[in-house]
Scaffold this active site. Sequence first.
Site, PDB file in Angstrom:
ATOM      1  N   TYR A  17       0.832  -1.208   0.000  1.00 50.89           N
ATOM      2  CA  TYR A  17       0.000   0.000   0.000  1.00 50.89           C
ATOM      3  C   TYR A  17       0.860   1.250   0.000  1.00 50.89           C
ATOM      4  O   TYR A  17       0.625   2.199  -0.744  1.00 50.89           O
ATOM      5  CB  TYR A  17      -0.894   0.012   1.244  1.00 50.89           C
ATOM      6  N   PHE A  43       2.273   2.081  -3.372  1.00 54.22           N
ATOM      7  CA  PHE A  43       1.277   2.615  -4.296  1.00 54.22           C
ATOM      8  C   PHE A  43       0.878   4.050  -3.916  1.00 54.22           C
ATOM      9  O   PHE A  43       0.658   4.897  -4.780  1.00 54.22           O
ATOM     10  CB  PHE A  43       0.038   1.726  -4.305  1.00 54.22           C
ATOM     11  N   TYR A  89      -3.202   9.845  -7.689  1.00 53.24           N
ATOM     12  CA  TYR A  89      -4.278  10.323  -6.819  1.00 53.24           C
ATOM     13  C   TYR A  89      -4.732  11.729  -7.178  1.00 53.24           C
ATOM     14  O   TYR A  89      -5.888  12.072  -6.963  1.00 53.24           O
ATOM     15  CB  TYR A  89      -3.863  10.181  -5.349  1.00 53.24           C
ATOM     16  N   ASP A  93     -16.427  -7.305   1.707  1.00 53.49           N
ATOM     17  CA  ASP A  93     -16.137  -7.527   0.285  1.00 53.49           C
ATOM     18  C   ASP A  93     -17.227  -6.833  -0.525  1.00 53.49           C
ATOM     19  O   ASP A  93     -18.417  -7.076  -0.303  1.00 53.49           O
ATOM     20  CB  ASP A  93     -16.127  -9.041   0.014  1.00 53.49           C
ATOM     21  N   MET A  94     -16.840  -5.990  -1.426  1.00 51.20           N
ATOM     22  CA  MET A  94     -17.838  -5.189  -2.148  1.00 51.20           C
ATOM     23  C   MET A  94     -18.847  -6.064  -2.888  1.00 51.20           C
ATOM     24  O   MET A  94     -19.955  -5.641  -3.161  1.00 51.20           O
ATOM     25  CB  MET A  94     -17.146  -4.255  -3.135  1.00 51.20           C
ATOM     26  N   GLU A 135      -9.903   1.663  -7.359  1.00 50.54           N
ATOM     27  CA  GLU A 135      -8.601   1.543  -8.056  1.00 50.54           C
ATOM     28  C   GLU A 135      -8.242   0.059  -8.090  1.00 50.54           C
ATOM     29  O   GLU A 135      -7.423  -0.416  -7.331  1.00 50.54           O
ATOM     30  CB  GLU A 135      -7.509   2.394  -7.407  1.00 50.54           C
ATOM     31  N   GLU A 156      -6.779  -7.651 -12.749  1.00 52.48           N
ATOM     32  CA  GLU A 156      -6.971  -7.891 -11.310  1.00 52.48           C
ATOM     33  C   GLU A 156      -8.463  -7.973 -10.992  1.00 52.48           C
ATOM     34  O   GLU A 156      -8.877  -7.820  -9.843  1.00 52.48           O
ATOM     35  CB  GLU A 156      -6.222  -6.848 -10.484  1.00 52.48           C
TER      36      GLU A 156
END
Lengths: 674, 674
Positions: A357, A360, A367, A455-456, A471, A480
């Site tokens: 993280y 990134f 961003y 979890d979406m 993202e 991904e």
Amino acid sequence: MPLGKRTDCGDAKYAGVEVSFACDVVEALEGTLQCGFDFLAVPLVHPRFRRPRLEPGVTVPPFTRSDLLLTSSQWSSQIVGKVSPWIEPDAPSAPLRRDSEAALRQELEWAAHLSLQACILPLPHTLALANYARILHQVMLGLSSMALWIRIPLAAPAAERSASRAAEPQEGAHAPADPWEWWYRVRCLCGQNAKLGVLLDLPLTLPPQQAIDRWRGEPVRAVALPTAAFVANRRGYPTLPRAHQELLIDFWWQGVQVILTGQAHHAPPAHAETGGPSASGSGGSAVAVAINGGAGPGVAAAGGESDHPLRAYCEYLSYIFRKAPLPPEQELLELSYRDYLQAPLQPLQDNLESQTYETFEKDSTKYSQYQAAVHAALLDRPLASGAAEGDEATVLMVVGAGRGPLVRASLAAADAAGRRLRVYAVEKNANAVVTLQNLVESEGWGDRVTVAPADMRSWAAPELADILVSELLGSFGDNELSPECLDGAQRFLKPGGVSIPAAYTSFLQPVTSSKLWTDVKAYNDREHLETPYVVKLHRFTTLAPTQPVFTFEHPNPAAGTAAGPDNTRETPLRFERPGAPAAVCHGFAGYFDAQLYGDVRLSTHPPSHTPAMFSWFPIFFPLRRPLHLPAGAPVQAHIWRCCSNHKVWYEWAVVSPTPTPIHNPNGRSYYVGL
Amino acid sequence: MPLGKRTDCGDAKYAGVEVSFACDVVEALEGTLQCGFDFLAVPLVHPRFRRPRLEPGVTVPPFTRSDLLLTSSQWSSQIVGKVSPWIEPDAPSAPLRRDSEAALRQELEWAAHLSLQACILPLPHTLALANYARILHQVMLGLSSMALWIRIPLAAPAAERSASRAAEPQEGAHAPADPWEWWYRVRCLCGQNAKLGVLLDLPLTLPPQQAIDRWRGEPVRAVALPTAAFVANRRGYPTLPRAHQELLIDFWWQGVQVILTGQAHHAPPAHAETGGPSASGSGGSAVAVAINGGAGPGVAAAGGESDHPLRAYCEYLSYIFRKAPLPPEQELLELSYRDYLQAPLQPLQDNLESQTYETFEKDSTKYSQYQAAVHAALLDRPLASGAAEGDEATVLMVVGAGRGPLVRASLAAADAAGRRLRVYAVEKNANAVVTLQNLVESEGWGDRVTVAPADMRSWAAPELADILVSELLGSFGDNELSPECLDGAQRFLKPGGVSIPAAYTSFLQPVTSSKLWTDVKAYNDREHLETPYVVKLHRFTTLAPTQPVFTFEHPNPAAGTAAGPDNTRETPLRFERPGAPAAVCHGFAGYFDAQLYGDVRLSTHPPSHTPAMFSWFPIFFPLRRPLHLPAGAPVQAHIWRCCSNHKVWYEWAVVSPTPTPIHNPNGRSYYVGL
């Protein structure tokens, strides 16, 4: 002494000098090192030495000088061996073939005995080089570490060379004038052995750029630069024409070393007085060189300014090496990633680590693009009729919030747009949720941000969203599983709601990349040759412009229908190569271009790469075997995105000029788990 | 009921009939079997059936008839399934592509569910067949035993077919009109999967012989023979033109089955009365067939002569099947050796077993050639001056005497020539020595034959020989190390003495042999793909005339010199293929031709094969990957015979049209021990 201190060129900072056998190797090495070079390319055996037939009772002289002249460490770090140029294992004459084979084996064994790092092999005389290749192939299987550099001219050699081979009409008639084909054939016959590299002979007049570029992806270990390519400047110092300078810098960037060949032709004032015979060299053969040979002024004259005839060349090379532009700072940070194969992330199956993280989050460009996209989306939203600005909060959900960078960017965008925002940060990684919860406290986001550890694809959202921000893109866009995740999250997007990103397209192009293919092949199994890799491509050549591959749009109009979304894709690809020379294809490089919102984009696609963005390296789809592309021949390929209940995978194949097997059928070697 | 009882055609004795979906499959099968055929090729699903979209609450009809109509054993032994011809997984229309993929998977799954032995796949519509290949590739990886037969026309299909694909200029423009290329591409894309075979559609007019011959080496499982190819004889019975007869017989010899397609066009007198509508068929599509379909006169009318409209065709096929010439008796004995890979013998390292000797000794042709050679050599020997005939014994040594056949042949030759002979039988195999010693007693050879239990390379001979006789040749001449053995034995040959054999030359030619390559590949390692095999080539095509490879002569003039004999060899080979169509090369077939003495020869080289000699099958050198040969393109290859202290081996490579790796470097996969 290296040419300069820069770190971005690897071993290219070490330069060498080619000398004749006649020189005293001890003195020559000492002089060359003092002059500023780092190693010597020296014949292993006198080039005119013919081995006597062994007969009983006859004492045979040593076939070359003693290894005791230098220490083992000198031999192994400062000497590159040169195999005798008369060796011609495919000569029409059987005795010459036999002698050539014996001498070639003897010299290579001697070089291995000396633990040399590399040995230079003479140019094959024609395309009829099968016997030469056989001997090299046999020898290489027994070598532990020594590399072989076969000498190949960058441009087709002079006509008289091939004319002397008129005795072999069957090869000569079909022999392409393109020396790259010699290299291709040797490499194939030698089973793509990784020990075999190229020493590229640079000509005085450079060939067209395409003929140079294709070598970028080949294992060129060194270039031989003739002193004759230099021109004297006003003060008499040797300098290179601009084209040669650029070529050299480009090779240095690829880590390719330079070996200076030929006699000193230029006598700058400071050296002219002492240069003597070597400064007025005949300018003949590039191989014959005199660096303080047996006779003449010795290096020992040093003390202050040395009189080495090549010093001005070395200083000039060092000068252009040091002045060559440095890559951007970000690129310097990524040096260790060059051509380093990484398995693509599986963020759905695996939880990212904190340091991933962190890496990134350093990409501020990415961003700020997200912030600009959210800002534009907020401004485009109509205000509720009669409501004052900021009155009605927009519901924005960050799906896959990680450690919060998109939450931060969204809040900043809302502040800038003067809109009220209610943010849900949905994140399945329980460890990242800790960060989010702490941020809500430390940043005072309590009234605006709700953290949802879920979890979406299965989260029960308390309300519907106006804007979904994610993202989830991989190096190849959808790899991904952004499409599957966002289709799942779409349940809680209002009709007419906005997804950021709104769409993304992947791109592919065929490449030469001997380095990557060799590294994949080294695993010695089928699985690795059927797996795509995330990799910072460095030593590679693109063989044709990119073509678009798969496009996904969000929200997905099919996600609500009975049939459901279909995220399988198949794309026939055709890459045109008009006027391109013959080349070898090792696989395909992939990129993506995403539309975040309106005209705000994120792209790793070279023609439109978002400046200063570094979150994604390209993806590389290897081929199981290197594929020969004839000059001008287009490449036709096919790639599929396949989906089953529990996984998503790609399959790919070349169908023309030569069909390959379809790689990765049923995702047997590589897939992304759902 | 098979076409005939012959054993040399394998499964080709079973013939089938292609029928339409409209027929009652139970009745059609019964009628077809009664008529004399063995199986039915029947559509799996009605060709006009389009799958309805699945929607909740809507009952979907079964997509095809029930499996309960036939027993499992009938499905698996008497039915070949046909996939719907409308399926076009590479159609320009995305919905048609999607429907095609779903239907293709559904039908193949259904066929596998029924345990069918094979399924016929429709002709790919164009060279753009990547998606079709991907689905087949995926499905085949999951199949346990069912074979897929893809339908390919023997001759290019009518022009309108490709014209309808004008929408795909990129493929169409480059698409060769040669349907073999479709097959080649499908097979490559499917990773050379052995489950994929060919159903060859025979045209009414046959293409040139070369275009037929190249299919001999391909995995053709069946040919589809249209009734329209038949012509009526004087009595109205259907017969085939001579070219079709010969083609059919040739395919039968290769084990390829026949499937009759199309309606009955010929009404012989006995059938004309009942033939009714089917005898006056429209002669249209080869796919639409009416064999006692839903209506019309049923098979049940049987009892005595059935009125099946195809009976006359079946009887005719059975007639030409039975009358086709049988192979020679020796060939019938060798049926089980056809295309059966054997590792070459290593007689130097291993001792042969008694039964191996016995097999070899049966080859009377070989030993009568040896007898003739010894006879001629004896007659050519000058008698000692003044001595009466027979006075002075000739010393003949059989080196590698085995169980004595050459001793016997030599003694017979001496008797016939009226010369006295002193024979030494040198043999290293202690077990064979027992046989020799017993023979000396039982045959009364005591005064003429001395048994020497020794390796000829180290035997201390008590005297020198006039004649050395040996049978050390392998399938490739020198591959059982005859040169090394005879060079060793030459020590005890008198100056001017004779070696039988006096010389031998090996030959090679490129071949298509999918069967052999697939069997070698099935070992799934590199070793087997780098090993030559002794094999009775059967399902193969030669792609060019043979070229001579290595020659050895005995006595070897170099064997006595200081340098010693050099039995290494290297030969560049160039195979011309003027006018030949494109084809695939799986490797090289090898033979030898030996001069025993004078004009007495032993040859397995096809142009000069010694009649009725069966001791040697050819040798097969595989390539690691099948190699595409463009139409007319010559094949350039290279083969080496390499020697070290303890072993001898071959290395080989193709250098053009596409270079391969050099196979078997350093003998890593295959060698013959010294």
